[in-house]
Design a protein around this motif. Sequence first.
Motif, PDB file in Angstrom:
ATOM      1  N   LEU A   1       1.829   3.657  -3.111  1.00 18.78           N
ATOM      2  CA  LEU A   1       1.313   5.027  -3.050  1.00 18.78           C
ATOM      3  C   LEU A   1       2.436   6.034  -3.247  1.00 18.78           C
ATOM      4  N   MET A   2       3.575   5.772  -2.606  1.00 20.37           N
ATOM      5  CA  MET A   2       4.723   6.690  -2.735  1.00 20.37           C
ATOM      6  C   MET A   2       5.232   6.723  -4.179  1.00 20.37           C
TER       7      MET A   2
ATOM      8  N   LEU B   1       1.895  12.542   1.468  1.00 23.98           N
ATOM      9  CA  LEU B   1       1.994  12.493   0.006  1.00 23.98           C
ATOM     10  C   LEU B   1       0.963  13.399  -0.656  1.00 23.98           C
ATOM     11  N   SER B   2      -0.225  13.523  -0.061  1.00 26.62           N
ATOM     12  CA  SER B   2      -1.208  14.451  -0.637  1.00 26.62           C
ATOM     13  C   SER B   2      -0.709  15.886  -0.512  1.00 26.62           C
TER      14      SER B   2
ATOM     15  N   VAL C   1      -7.020  14.085   3.178  1.00 25.81           N
ATOM     16  CA  VAL C   1      -6.367  13.926   1.866  1.00 25.81           C
ATOM     17  C   VAL C   1      -7.242  14.521   0.767  1.00 25.81           C
TER      18      VAL C   1
ATOM     19  N   PHE D   1       3.530   6.067  -6.898  1.00 23.79           N
ATOM     20  CA  PHE D   1       2.555   6.783  -7.718  1.00 23.79           C
ATOM     21  C   PHE D   1       2.672   8.287  -7.498  1.00 23.79           C
ATOM     22  N   ALA D   2       2.836   8.704  -6.234  1.00 20.51           N
ATOM     23  CA  ALA D   2       2.928  10.136  -5.941  1.00 20.51           C
ATOM     24  C   ALA D   2       4.153  10.739  -6.619  1.00 20.51           C
TER      25      ALA D   2
ATOM     26  N   ALA E   1       0.383   4.523   7.979  1.00 19.59           N
ATOM     27  CA  ALA E   1      -0.321   4.583   6.694  1.00 19.59           C
ATOM     28  C   ALA E   1      -1.022   5.922   6.528  1.00 19.59           C
TER      29      ALA E   1
ATOM     30  N   THR F   1       3.516  10.923 -10.363  1.00 19.49           N
ATOM     31  CA  THR F   1       2.541  11.961 -10.713  1.00 19.49           C
ATOM     32  C   THR F   1       3.139  13.344 -10.560  1.00 19.49           C
TER      33      THR F   1
ATOM     34  N   GLY G   1       0.798  -1.225   0.000  1.00 16.26           N
ATOM     35  CA  GLY G   1       0.000   0.000   0.000  1.00 16.26           C
ATOM     36  C   GLY G   1       0.823   1.264   0.000  1.00 16.26           C
ATOM     37  N   VAL G   2       1.544   1.476   1.091  1.00 16.02           N
ATOM     38  CA  VAL G   2       2.260   2.743   1.264  1.00 16.02           C
ATOM     39  C   VAL G   2       3.345   2.919   0.207  1.00 16.02           C
TER      40      VAL G   2
ATOM     41  N   ALA H   1      -0.247   8.847   3.713  1.00 14.40           N
ATOM     42  CA  ALA H   1      -1.291   9.346   2.808  1.00 14.40           C
ATOM     43  C   ALA H   1      -1.385  10.870   2.880  1.00 14.40           C
TER      44      ALA H   1
END
Lengths: 164, 98
Positions: free
Chosen positions: A69-70, B75-76, A154, A72-73, B68, A76, A65-66, B72
Amino acid sequence: MTAQSAGLALAIALMLAGAIGAVLLKEVMRVMIALGAFLFGVAAMYAYLGYSFLAIAQVFVYVGGVLVLMVFAVMTARRADGERPAIVSRHDVGSAAVAAGVGAMLFLSLRTAFGDTSVPVSRSASDLASELLGPRLVAFEAAGVFLLAALVAVAVILKGGEER
Amino acid sequence: MIALAVACALFSLGLYAVLSRRDIIGVLVGVEIMLGAGSVLLASLGAASGASSGSVQAIGVMVLLLAAAEAAVGLSLLLSLYRTSGRSRVDELSEVSG
């Protein structure tokens, strides 16, 4: 060397090598791979200590997950750049001294709490379930609300960035 | 005792990343390493002291959730910041606006 001590050595080597790579490497994707190795090492350490549920959760939540996510961030945020993304660092003696001092202080203050090396035993997930749904039910529910608040935060942060 | 030494070394490495990295993503990676070191320390201490396995795992899961959520939100913030200003270095961010 027994299988147990080999497992412990592997977990420690993965954690240390991953953390050193994540701290010192410059290219972002290499840093992410090193962080992945560190997180796998932490999962291996949990498995060595007998906390099998924590080990599986570590792999699913962190590595699956994390870390994704990192990645992808980073992809992007920096897709417009022509060059390969790199992390800027300023390695200086002061930062290293502060970090080493805090680590030494932690070690000296906590060493009396540790006895001999523990023998790994089986620790089942049913212990965790009875703990979370018994005496720690309020904390468990509060963690769910906390996660929901993080999700809303978020969404608000990203929407605010779009409107600006 | 080995686990304690490793956890302290990992915490030091994470703290060094937070102090020396100039990019937000590097700082976030450092925080993740520090949280991982704390979790390893907690699990090792629980195993060494013979604490209830349910308690140790429950607190470990809470740390996992916290990390987690932190990733999140962090990163946002990084994405939002990069979209609005095109910057991602912490030493370039000196203003806070509502």
